[in-house]
Each structure stands twice: as structure tokens, then as C-alpha cells.
Design a protein around this motif. Structure first.
Motif, PDB file in Angstrom:
ATOM      1  N   ILE A  51      14.878 -31.325   1.606  1.00  0.00           N
ATOM      2  CA  ILE A  51      15.092 -32.232  -0.090  1.00  0.00           C
ATOM      3  C   ILE A  51      13.943 -32.433  -0.420  1.00  0.00           C
ATOM      4  O   ILE A  51      12.662 -32.050  -0.466  1.00  0.00           O
ATOM      5  N   PRO A  52      14.063 -32.727  -1.735  1.00  0.00           N
ATOM      6  CA  PRO A  52      12.773 -32.516  -3.166  1.00  0.00           C
ATOM      7  C   PRO A  52      12.095 -33.456  -2.766  1.00  0.00           C
ATOM      8  O   PRO A  52      11.687 -34.743  -1.733  1.00  0.00           O
ATOM      9  N   ARG A  53      10.361 -33.427  -2.835  1.00  0.00           N
ATOM     10  CA  ARG A  53       9.236 -34.060  -2.938  1.00  0.00           C
ATOM     11  C   ARG A  53       9.642 -35.650  -2.961  1.00  0.00           C
ATOM     12  O   ARG A  53       8.957 -36.880  -1.875  1.00  0.00           O
ATOM     13  N   GLY A  54       9.723 -35.767  -4.383  1.00  0.00           N
ATOM     14  CA  GLY A  54       9.610 -37.080  -4.453  1.00  0.00           C
ATOM     15  C   GLY A  54      10.746 -37.941  -3.663  1.00  0.00           C
ATOM     16  O   GLY A  54      10.436 -39.245  -3.438  1.00  0.00           O
ATOM     17  N   ASP A  55      11.490 -36.898  -3.894  1.00  0.00           N
ATOM     18  CA  ASP A  55      13.310 -37.914  -2.021  1.00  0.00           C
ATOM     19  C   ASP A  55      12.297 -38.567  -1.050  1.00  0.00           C
ATOM     20  O   ASP A  55      12.615 -38.963  -0.496  1.00  0.00           O
ATOM     21  N   ALA A  56      11.808 -37.036  -0.602  1.00  0.00           N
ATOM     22  CA  ALA A  56      11.157 -37.587   0.990  1.00  0.00           C
ATOM     23  C   ALA A  56      10.244 -38.428   0.997  1.00  0.00           C
ATOM     24  O   ALA A  56      10.066 -38.941   1.269  1.00  0.00           O
ATOM     25  N   VAL A  76      12.801 -52.456  -2.850  1.00  0.00           N
ATOM     26  CA  VAL A  76      12.038 -52.911  -4.127  1.00  0.00           C
ATOM     27  C   VAL A  76      10.882 -51.386  -4.731  1.00  0.00           C
ATOM     28  O   VAL A  76      11.105 -51.044  -5.485  1.00  0.00           O
ATOM     29  N   VAL A  77       9.625 -51.748  -3.554  1.00  0.00           N
ATOM     30  CA  VAL A  77       9.176 -50.398  -3.874  1.00  0.00           C
ATOM     31  C   VAL A  77       9.914 -49.440  -3.829  1.00  0.00           C
ATOM     32  O   VAL A  77       9.299 -48.307  -5.395  1.00  0.00           O
ATOM     33  N   GLY A  78      10.710 -48.489  -3.163  1.00  0.00           N
ATOM     34  CA  GLY A  78      11.186 -47.766  -2.866  1.00  0.00           C
ATOM     35  C   GLY A  78      11.903 -47.654  -4.125  1.00  0.00           C
ATOM     36  O   GLY A  78      12.154 -46.286  -4.878  1.00  0.00           O
ATOM     37  N   SER A  79      12.779 -48.075  -4.663  1.00  0.00           N
ATOM     38  CA  SER A  79      13.382 -48.013  -5.914  1.00  0.00           C
ATOM     39  C   SER A  79      12.622 -48.046  -7.237  1.00  0.00           C
ATOM     40  O   SER A  79      13.402 -46.982  -8.301  1.00  0.00           O
ATOM     41  N   ALA A  83      12.465 -44.816  -9.397  1.00  0.00           N
ATOM     42  CA  ALA A  83      12.845 -44.317 -11.262  1.00  0.00           C
ATOM     43  C   ALA A  83      11.473 -43.927 -11.724  1.00  0.00           C
ATOM     44  O   ALA A  83      12.365 -43.397 -12.458  1.00  0.00           O
ATOM     45  N   THR A  84      10.599 -43.881 -11.093  1.00  0.00           N
ATOM     46  CA  THR A  84       9.520 -43.499 -11.663  1.00  0.00           C
ATOM     47  C   THR A  84       9.643 -41.980 -11.686  1.00  0.00           C
ATOM     48  O   THR A  84       9.221 -41.092 -12.611  1.00  0.00           O
ATOM     49  N   PHE A  85      10.180 -41.079 -10.610  1.00  0.00           N
ATOM     50  CA  PHE A  85       9.490 -39.631 -10.597  1.00  0.00           C
ATOM     51  C   PHE A  85      11.619 -39.375 -11.092  1.00  0.00           C
ATOM     52  O   PHE A  85      10.677 -38.101 -11.482  1.00  0.00           O
ATOM     53  N   ASP A  86      12.750 -40.099 -10.550  1.00  0.00           N
ATOM     54  CA  ASP A  86      13.466 -39.537 -12.001  1.00  0.00           C
ATOM     55  C   ASP A  86      12.665 -39.769 -13.398  1.00  0.00           C
ATOM     56  O   ASP A  86      13.814 -38.405 -13.710  1.00  0.00           O
ATOM     57  N   ALA A  87      12.692 -40.662 -13.832  1.00  0.00           N
ATOM     58  CA  ALA A  87      12.269 -41.218 -15.256  1.00  0.00           C
ATOM     59  C   ALA A  87      10.994 -39.359 -15.453  1.00  0.00           C
ATOM     60  O   ALA A  87      11.277 -39.084 -16.641  1.00  0.00           O
TER      61      ALA A  87
END
Length: 138
Positions: A51-56, A76-79, A83-87
Motif C-alpha cells: 500500500i502507499p507509504r502514507g497509508d502504511a 484522532v492522531v491517525g485521522s 488528512a495531512t497526507f491527503d492534503a
């Protein structure tokens, strides 16, 4: 399954609270630990390299924080991290196509416009060189 374990645990705590009060804490801890072990999706770790590194990173981060602190902190921290990686990813792929016509210029963003892409969007305009009429094609 996880849902069955959760429903039965809720039933025991709400209905059989008098019975649970005589069970030693160590036994309850063991039962909860076994519920966690049986409901955790262990195949996730096998899929991490695919999977993509950010998701991992978010999966590992959430798991570690949930174990060290508690589930609420991990989620909370994972969300926020996700969100930061997605942005970041959405902002990196933002482009604006400019189509010059005789007396009109058309700007067409090729990605979603959101707070992370506003600077790139503003940089696409050329106020001094554009005609009097500008169209933003969203």
C-alpha cells in the motif's frame, strides 16, 4: 466476529454487572486481551509493503498509539495525519489550464480546489496581462 464480541461484552457489562464485580481484574484483563487479539486484522501487516507509504505509516502510527495510550488518541492522531497526507498529495497535483480567447481568458483548475491549493490557484492568474473578462471554469 468483532461485532459479536462487542455486543456480548456490552451485554455482560450492562446486564451482568453484579457477576462481573466478583470476577478478578486479572481475569477481565485476560478476556479483554483475547477479544483484542481475535478482532484485530492481522493481515494488515502483510499488506503494508503493497500500500502507499502514507497509508502504511498511518496504520502503524494508529496501532502503536492505541497500544501505548488508548484507542481514542490513536484514532484522532491517525485521522489528522491521514488528512495531512491527503492534503499534501492533492496539493502536489494541482494544475490550472489557461485558455486565451479574443476578449476573454478562461482558467480551468484540473483538480479539487481546497485550502491547500489556494496559493497555486492564485499564482495561475496574471492580472496585468489578462483581458478585462476572466472566467473561472470550475
Amino acid at each position: 466476529s468483532g461485532a459479536t464480541a462487542g455486543i456480548l461484552m456490552l451485554f455482560f457489562v450492562v446486564v451482568l454487572s453484579d457477576v462481573i464485580s466478583v470476577v478478578p481484574i486479572g481475569t477481565l484483563t485476560g478476556v479483554l486481551f483475547m477479544v483484542v487479539l481475535s478482532t484485530f486484522c492481522w493481515d494488515t501487516f502483510r499488506l503494508l509493503p503493497k500500500i502507499p507509504r502514507g497509508d502504511a505509516f498511518v496504520i502503524v502510527e494508529t496501532t502503536v498509539l492505541a497500544v501505548v495510550f488508548n484507542l481514542a488518541v490513536g484514532v484522532v492522531v491517525g485521522s489528522v495525519t491521514l488528512a495531512t497526507f491527503d492534503a499534501w498529495e492533492r496539493g502536489a497535483g494541482f494544475k490550472v489550464v489557461k485558455a486565451d480567447r479574443t476578449e476573454v481568458v478562461v482558467y480551468a483548475p484540473l483538480a479539487t480546489l481546497f485550502f491547500g491549493t489556494t496559493k497555486d490557484f492564485a499564482r495561475a492568474f496574471a492580472p496585468g496581462g489578462d483581458p478585462a473578462t476572466c472566467v473561472v471554469d470550475m
